[in-house]
Design an enzyme around this catalytic site. Structure first.
Site, mmCIF file in Angstrom:
data_model
loop_
_atom_site.group_PDB
_atom_site.id
_atom_site.type_symbol
_atom_site.label_atom_id
_atom_site.label_comp_id
_atom_site.label_asym_id
_atom_site.label_seq_id
_atom_site.Cartn_x
_atom_site.Cartn_y
_atom_site.Cartn_z
ATOM 1 N N ASP A 108 0.824 -1.200 0.000
ATOM 2 C CA ASP A 108 0.000 0.000 0.000
ATOM 3 C C ASP A 108 0.862 1.256 0.000
ATOM 4 O O ASP A 108 0.647 2.183 -0.765
ATOM 5 C CB ASP A 108 -0.946 0.015 1.227
ATOM 6 C CG ASP A 108 -0.214 -0.204 2.557
ATOM 7 O OD1 ASP A 108 0.997 -0.517 2.563
ATOM 8 O OD2 ASP A 108 -0.862 -0.066 3.612
ATOM 9 N N ILE A 110 5.057 2.784 0.955
ATOM 10 C CA ILE A 110 6.420 2.617 1.442
ATOM 11 C C ILE A 110 6.821 3.935 2.081
ATOM 12 O O ILE A 110 6.766 4.994 1.458
ATOM 13 C CB ILE A 110 7.366 2.197 0.308
ATOM 14 C CG1 ILE A 110 6.924 0.831 -0.228
ATOM 15 C CG2 ILE A 110 8.810 2.141 0.816
ATOM 16 C CD1 ILE A 110 7.621 0.391 -1.477
ATOM 17 N N ASP A 111 7.173 3.811 3.355
ATOM 18 C CA ASP A 111 7.460 4.992 4.172
ATOM 19 C C ASP A 111 8.958 4.966 4.501
ATOM 20 O O ASP A 111 9.772 5.308 3.655
ATOM 21 C CB ASP A 111 6.536 4.898 5.397
ATOM 22 C CG ASP A 111 6.671 6.030 6.371
ATOM 23 O OD1 ASP A 111 7.288 7.044 6.047
ATOM 24 O OD2 ASP A 111 6.146 5.925 7.488
ATOM 25 N N THR A 112 9.371 4.502 5.671
ATOM 26 C CA THR A 112 10.808 4.412 5.961
ATOM 27 C C THR A 112 11.471 3.330 5.106
ATOM 28 O O THR A 112 12.676 3.353 4.881
ATOM 29 C CB THR A 112 11.049 4.037 7.435
ATOM 30 O OG1 THR A 112 10.470 2.747 7.688
ATOM 31 C CG2 THR A 112 10.462 5.058 8.383
ATOM 32 N N GLY A 113 10.692 2.349 4.677
ATOM 33 C CA GLY A 113 11.236 1.230 3.915
ATOM 34 C C GLY A 113 11.631 0.060 4.807
ATOM 35 O O GLY A 113 12.065 -0.981 4.301
ATOM 36 N N THR A 115 9.838 -2.070 6.565
ATOM 37 C CA THR A 115 9.023 -3.275 6.318
ATOM 38 C C THR A 115 9.522 -3.967 5.068
ATOM 39 O O THR A 115 9.780 -5.171 5.046
ATOM 40 C CB THR A 115 7.547 -2.872 6.081
ATOM 41 O OG1 THR A 115 7.127 -2.075 7.169
ATOM 42 C CG2 THR A 115 6.655 -4.078 5.937
ATOM 43 N N LYS A 139 6.481 7.545 0.233
ATOM 44 C CA LYS A 139 6.911 8.757 0.949
ATOM 45 C C LYS A 139 8.424 8.864 0.757
ATOM 46 O O LYS A 139 9.203 8.409 1.605
ATOM 47 C CB LYS A 139 6.578 8.645 2.434
ATOM 48 C CG LYS A 139 5.106 8.749 2.760
ATOM 49 C CD LYS A 139 4.934 8.786 4.279
ATOM 50 C CE LYS A 139 3.515 8.632 4.703
ATOM 51 N NZ LYS A 139 3.385 8.353 6.146
ATOM 52 N N ASP A 167 -4.844 2.640 7.159
ATOM 53 C CA ASP A 167 -5.548 2.836 8.427
ATOM 54 C C ASP A 167 -4.795 3.694 9.419
ATOM 55 O O ASP A 167 -3.576 3.853 9.331
ATOM 56 C CB ASP A 167 -5.746 1.474 9.103
ATOM 57 C CG ASP A 167 -4.426 0.942 9.655
ATOM 58 O OD1 ASP A 167 -3.460 0.813 8.867
ATOM 59 O OD2 ASP A 167 -4.332 0.689 10.876
HETATM 60 P P1 IMP Z 1 7.660 1.452 6.580
HETATM 61 O O1 IMP Z 1 8.174 0.172 7.158
HETATM 62 O O2 IMP Z 1 8.040 2.647 7.409
HETATM 63 O O3 IMP Z 1 8.047 1.658 5.120
HETATM 64 O O4 IMP Z 1 6.096 1.437 6.682
HETATM 65 C C1 IMP Z 1 5.373 0.593 5.912
HETATM 66 C C2 IMP Z 1 4.021 0.242 6.470
HETATM 67 O O5 IMP Z 1 3.580 1.148 7.483
HETATM 68 C C3 IMP Z 1 3.036 0.372 5.363
HETATM 69 O O6 IMP Z 1 2.922 -0.839 4.645
HETATM 70 C C4 IMP Z 1 1.776 0.769 6.098
HETATM 71 O O7 IMP Z 1 1.104 -0.398 6.535
HETATM 72 C C5 IMP Z 1 2.258 1.567 7.275
HETATM 73 N N1 IMP Z 1 2.234 3.022 6.989
HETATM 74 C C6 IMP Z 1 3.274 3.824 6.666
HETATM 75 N N2 IMP Z 1 2.892 5.101 6.467
HETATM 76 C C7 IMP Z 1 1.553 5.104 6.651
HETATM 77 C C8 IMP Z 1 0.543 6.142 6.559
HETATM 78 O O8 IMP Z 1 0.789 7.321 6.247
HETATM 79 N N3 IMP Z 1 -0.727 5.736 6.823
HETATM 80 C C9 IMP Z 1 -1.070 4.462 7.153
HETATM 81 N N4 IMP Z 1 -0.168 3.471 7.239
HETATM 82 C C10 IMP Z 1 1.134 3.795 6.995
HETATM 83 MG MG MG Z 2 1.454 -2.126 4.573
#
Ligand code: IMP
Ligand code: MG
Length: 183
Positions: A108, A110-113, A115, A139, A167
């Site tokens: 859905d 990718i934020d910090t990456g 995950t 992001k 969510d």
């Molecule tokens: P990451 O590990 O920081 O890249 O975050 C990835 C996961 O965090 C995504 O697959 C989402 O499930 C959740 N996530 C990150 N940013 C958001 C946001 O803005 N809204 C909702 N869920 C988020």
């Molecule tokens: Mg996710």
């Protein structure tokens, strides 16, 4: 939910404002589906949908893929409330054999990456022929790695969003459009 596109929505203790309309999202998802269909038509890929957040995006995207394809699911969790915890929990693991397969991971956002990074490490140990990444949202400013993301729907600022599967503490997933945390 959300027939009135211009309204502010409340999820739990927070307020969110409209950011990406349902029509804009669906047009882009359809373009992504066309691109993936073209690139993978002769490859017999296996799609891995990352739950929970990608469930609505994947449902729309995969219905734009114009050949028979296998789809499987994993359930990962790394977020709590508004922040990435940095820990990856696998709540539902991969059931399919991906050895020598062309894998397409559907996320859905990718934020910090974090995950993605942890999950890619797990996947590469299973010896797929290739792995590509599809994410509805990216992001870019928050991203800590140097993966290339093969298919991106929208690059967005580092603000928390909900709707269309995404969510805030499990609320907001059924909103048809995407909303951004109100400043
Ligand atoms: P990451 O590990 O920081 O890249 O975050 C990835 C996961 O965090 C995504 O697959 C989402 O499930 C959740 N996530 C990150 N940013 C958001 C946001 O803005 N809204 C909702 N869920 C988020
Ligand atoms: Mg996710």
């Amino acid at each position: 939910m959300d027939s009135d596109k211009n309204k502010i929505v409340k999820a739990g203790d927070l307020f969110f404002e409209p950011y990406l309309d349902r029509e804009v999202i669906l047009d882009r998802v359809s373009e992504m589906g066309v691109a993936i269909s073209k690139d993978y038509v002769d490859k017999d890929p296996i799609f891995i949908v990352v739950l929970n957040g990608a469930f609505i995006f994947a449902a729309d995207l995969l219905r734009q893929v114009n050949f028979h394809c296998e789809t499987t699911f994993v359930k990962l969790k790394s977020y709590d409330g508004l922040a990435s915890t940095g820990n990856l929990e696998t709540l539902l693991g991969l059931e399919s054999n991906i050895e020598n397969r062309d894998v397409v991971v559907i996320e859905d956002i990718i934020d910090t990456g974090n995950t993605l990074h942890r999950f890619m490490q797990e996947l590469s140990q299973l010896k797929p022929s290739s792995i590509s990444l599809v994410s509805l949202l990216f992001k870019e400013e928050a991203f800590n790695y140097d993966y290339s993301i093969d298919y991106i729907g929208f690059t967005i600022p580092d603000r928390f969003v909900i709707g269309y599967g995404l969510d805030y503490n499990d609320l907001g997933r059924n909103l048809q459009s995407i909303y951004q945390l109100k400043s």
